[in-house]
Design a protein around this motif. Structure first.
Motif, PDB file in Angstrom:
ATOM      1  N   UNK A 283      19.978 -36.407  -1.578  1.00  0.00           N
ATOM      2  CA  UNK A 283      18.925 -36.785  -2.533  1.00  0.00           C
ATOM      3  C   UNK A 283      18.347 -38.151  -2.169  1.00  0.00           C
ATOM      4  N   UNK A 284      19.229 -39.093  -1.770  1.00  0.00           N
ATOM      5  CA  UNK A 284      18.768 -40.433  -1.368  1.00  0.00           C
ATOM      6  C   UNK A 284      17.842 -40.332  -0.156  1.00  0.00           C
ATOM      7  N   UNK A 285      18.254 -39.520   0.800  1.00  0.00           N
ATOM      8  CA  UNK A 285      17.468 -39.388   2.031  1.00  0.00           C
ATOM      9  C   UNK A 285      16.086 -38.806   1.725  1.00  0.00           C
ATOM     10  N   UNK A 286      16.049 -37.849   0.834  1.00  0.00           N
ATOM     11  CA  UNK A 286      14.776 -37.222   0.492  1.00  0.00           C
ATOM     12  C   UNK A 286      13.840 -38.234  -0.173  1.00  0.00           C
ATOM     13  N   UNK A 287      14.413 -39.039  -1.059  1.00  0.00           N
ATOM     14  CA  UNK A 287      13.622 -40.056  -1.765  1.00  0.00           C
ATOM     15  C   UNK A 287      13.108 -41.101  -0.768  1.00  0.00           C
ATOM     16  N   UNK A 288      14.013 -41.544   0.118  1.00  0.00           N
ATOM     17  CA  UNK A 288      13.648 -42.564   1.102  1.00  0.00           C
ATOM     18  C   UNK A 288      12.572 -42.046   2.061  1.00  0.00           C
ATOM     19  N   UNK A 289      12.680 -40.791   2.398  1.00  0.00           N
ATOM     20  CA  UNK A 289      11.727 -40.169   3.326  1.00  0.00           C
ATOM     21  C   UNK A 289      10.317 -40.251   2.759  1.00  0.00           C
ATOM     22  N   UNK A 290      10.192 -39.968   1.490  1.00  0.00           N
ATOM     23  CA  UNK A 290       8.884 -40.003   0.839  1.00  0.00           C
ATOM     24  C   UNK A 290       8.324 -41.416   0.831  1.00  0.00           C
ATOM     25  N   UNK A 291       9.223 -42.401   0.717  1.00  0.00           N
ATOM     26  CA  UNK A 291       8.765 -43.793   0.720  1.00  0.00           C
ATOM     27  C   UNK A 291       8.374 -44.244   2.120  1.00  0.00           C
ATOM     28  N   UNK A 292       9.072 -43.742   3.127  1.00  0.00           N
ATOM     29  CA  UNK A 292       8.773 -44.128   4.516  1.00  0.00           C
ATOM     30  C   UNK A 292       7.427 -43.557   4.949  1.00  0.00           C
ATOM     31  N   UNK A 293       7.193 -42.280   4.663  1.00  0.00           N
ATOM     32  CA  UNK A 293       5.946 -41.645   5.103  1.00  0.00           C
ATOM     33  C   UNK A 293       5.643 -40.446   4.208  1.00  0.00           C
ATOM     34  N   UNK A 294       4.636 -40.616   3.377  1.00  0.00           N
ATOM     35  CA  UNK A 294       4.362 -39.530   2.419  1.00  0.00           C
ATOM     36  C   UNK A 294       3.611 -38.353   3.034  1.00  0.00           C
ATOM     37  N   UNK A 295       3.221 -38.493   4.311  1.00  0.00           N
ATOM     38  CA  UNK A 295       2.552 -37.363   4.979  1.00  0.00           C
ATOM     39  C   UNK A 295       3.540 -36.335   5.515  1.00  0.00           C
ATOM     40  N   UNK A 296       4.810 -36.671   5.445  1.00  0.00           N
ATOM     41  CA  UNK A 296       5.826 -35.727   5.915  1.00  0.00           C
ATOM     42  C   UNK A 296       6.206 -34.795   4.767  1.00  0.00           C
ATOM     43  N   UNK A 297       6.126 -33.492   5.041  1.00  0.00           N
ATOM     44  CA  UNK A 297       6.458 -32.504   4.012  1.00  0.00           C
ATOM     45  C   UNK A 297       7.900 -32.044   4.184  1.00  0.00           C
ATOM     46  N   UNK A 298       8.589 -31.929   3.068  1.00  0.00           N
ATOM     47  CA  UNK A 298       9.945 -31.367   3.117  1.00  0.00           C
ATOM     48  C   UNK A 298       9.844 -29.858   2.940  1.00  0.00           C
TER      49      UNK A 298
END
Lengths: 299, 227
Positions: free
Chosen positions: A97-112
């Motif tokens: 969950x932390x990684x997913x949240x951090x990912x969105x903060x790093x680059x919001x153009x990346x889709x999960x």
């Protein structure tokens, strides 16, 4: 019109062949859905790790150094395997969950595309044969998998409009048909705090099922209640960490064929998709009943 | 017997070859190998020939058939024997939805089960099903006979005209304007003939006849809710 294929392995010796079998089935369904394709493969390696499968239209730039950035942000080890426009990030399951949240903060153009201990989802615009080849489906192994070939009706031909949709950890859903009450249901689910990213009808169906499960339903119960909550035509095939389910709306005009042997349970929109499976000549082959939930589980 | 390998010769050649038998019969017995669930096999035939398909088929097998006997040695996908005019189509396994739709003549025999909408808008075809059928069978059926040795699903014969339905097992529900009917000697005779021709081991006396209550033929405002 869309094409669905699904395979649930019962005999572990077939696990290494899941990808190649699913690949053949998916490509056979090309003329039901030539505009985009996607698949979910469940492969639990038994470790304590979890996987985030991500996608970017600008993969080379967006994925460069992403593992390190994510590792710094979460304070945990992150490994990354890039596959064409997708990448699989592996982290300790407790940090998912932390990684997913951090990912969105790093680059919001990346889709999960998916998150979970077992699931990986790959989907793109293009002919199924090309999509499958880009991601190397025929080399993948796993315990179960679901594929979809799309002929768009309810929303644009985009990567995010392709199936499968994942709206919960280790969950995915593919759909043949069209839902007519997706706008009102989307508003209702969003009011209840559910995240729905696209304007696609199927994502609403997937989100509904995931939300019911969050509220405590089993997958079987969630699918059962979808028969009342969803208006429209649907044949759904869903996957969870250990299981594989099928449900059709009460009118059941969208085709579905199933086959079962001691080695596997298979789903195809048409029998054509199943003809090359091992032992199909002696398999139990049947058409799933309307408004009836079918479910298989590994445990 | 002549053999056509679908994988080697392709669908177009298969159908052209079989359709050409209406001009001149090369052989009165044909087999199709490697059908592998393909669509539109043996469609538009119009000659007294026998065609055996060695396996299961996809959509629209033996559509628009006239005179020919088509034998599927497996199961058939949606729309088998659609709009059949005459001849015979025999399915060893199950048939998917709308089997025999709009058929105007001939005999369709399904040894296994048929799913939804079997015989929808039937207009003279005879359909004999060894197993059970799904919902909305014979919707708007106009004439012909639908014989079911097992059970029927929801809404049998909804909005039907003069088609006859014979069901041996249970009927989950009857559609609008379909009702249970008296089985008279002439019906037993029709049923016996159909069961014999289809090779079904069932006694006509075990069946119940259903048909139109004839209340929806002409618009009546009191029936508006039933349309």
């Amino acid at each position: 019109m869309c094409g669905i294929v699904g395979l649930f392995i019962k005999d572990p010796s077939l696990k290494p062949k899941l990808g190649s079998m699913l690949n053949d089935m998916l490509i056979t369904m090309t003329d039901r859905g030539p505009d985009s394709a996607g698949f979910a493969v469940y492969n639990d390696d038994g470790s304590s790790n979890a996987k985030l499968t991500i996608q970017s239209d600008n993969a080379a730039e967006d994925f460069a150094g992403l593992d390190k950035a994510l590792s710094d942000a979460t304070g945990t080890a992150v490994s990354m395997k890039v596959v064409d426009t997708h990448a699989v990030l592996t982290v300790d399951a407790s940090k998912l969950a932390d990684a997913r949240k951090a990912l969105n903060e790093i680059n919001e153009n990346i889709h999960v595309m998916s998150a979970g201990e077992s699931i990986e989802i790959y989907k793109e615009v293009g002919l199924p044969v090309d999509v499958a080849e880009r991601f190397g489906l025929d080399q993948m192994s796993g315990s179960h998998g679901i594929g979809h070939t799309r002929m768009a009706t309810e929303s644009k031909v985009t990567t995010n409009g392709a199936h499968p949709f994942s709206t919960g950890v280790d969950q995915c859903l593919v759909h043949n048909g069209s839902l007519s009450n997706h706008n009102s249901l989307r508003r209702k689910l969003r009011r209840e705090g559910v995240t729905i990213e696209s304007e696609n009808d199927t994502e609403v169906g997937a989100a509904y099922v995931s939300h019911q499960m969050e509220l405590g339903s089993t997958l079987g119960e969630a699918l059962e209640s979808s028969l009342d909550a969803l208006d429209g035509f649907f044949t759904f095939v869903v996957g969870t960490k250990d299981g594989f389910g099928v449900v059709r709306d009460p009118i059941a005009c969208k085709p579905a064929v199933m086959a079962e042997t001691d080695q596997y349970v298979a789903f195809g929109s048409e029998y054509r998709a199943l003809v090359n499976l091992p032992g199909i000549e002696d398999a139990k082959v049947w058409e799933p009943e309307p408004a009836t939930v079918y479910f298989w589980n590994h445990k | 017997m002549k053999s056509i390998d679908l994988e080697a010769q392709g669908l177009r050649e298969l159908n052209i070859t079989l359709q050409a038998q209406s001009e001149k019969i090369e052989d009165d017995s044909w087999e199709i190998i490697n059908p592998k669930g393909s669509h539109a096999l043996a469609v538009g035939l119009n000659a007294p020939i026998e065609v055996a398909i060695n396996g299961s088929t996809g959509y629209y097998t033996a559509g628009m058939n006239q005179q020919a006997t088509v034998h599927v040695k497996g199961s058939a996908g949606p729309g088998v024997a659609e709009n059949m005019m005459s001849g015979k189509v025999l399915i060893d396994g199950d048939a998917s939805q709308y089997a025999g739709a709009t058929g105007q003549g001939g005999l369709l025999v399904i040894k296994g089960n048929a799913s939804s909408r079997c015989g929808i808008s039937m207009k003279g075809i005879n359909i004999v099903v060894g197993g059970s059928i799904g919902h909305m069978a014979a919707f708007m059926g106009q004439s012909g006979n639908l014989v079911v040795c097992g059970d029927a699903g929801d809404a049998l014969g909804d909005s039907c005209y003069e088609a006859r339905f014979f069901v041996r097992g249970s009927v989950k529900s009857l559609g609008a304007d379909c009702e249970k009917k008296e089985m008279r000697p002439e019906h037993l005779e029709i049923l016996k003939e159909l069961l014999d021709e289809a090779g079904m081991d069932a006694k006509p006396e075990e069946f119940t006849r259903y048909g139109s209550a004839r209340n929806l033929y002409n618009f009546d405002v009191d029936n508006a809710g039933a349309y």
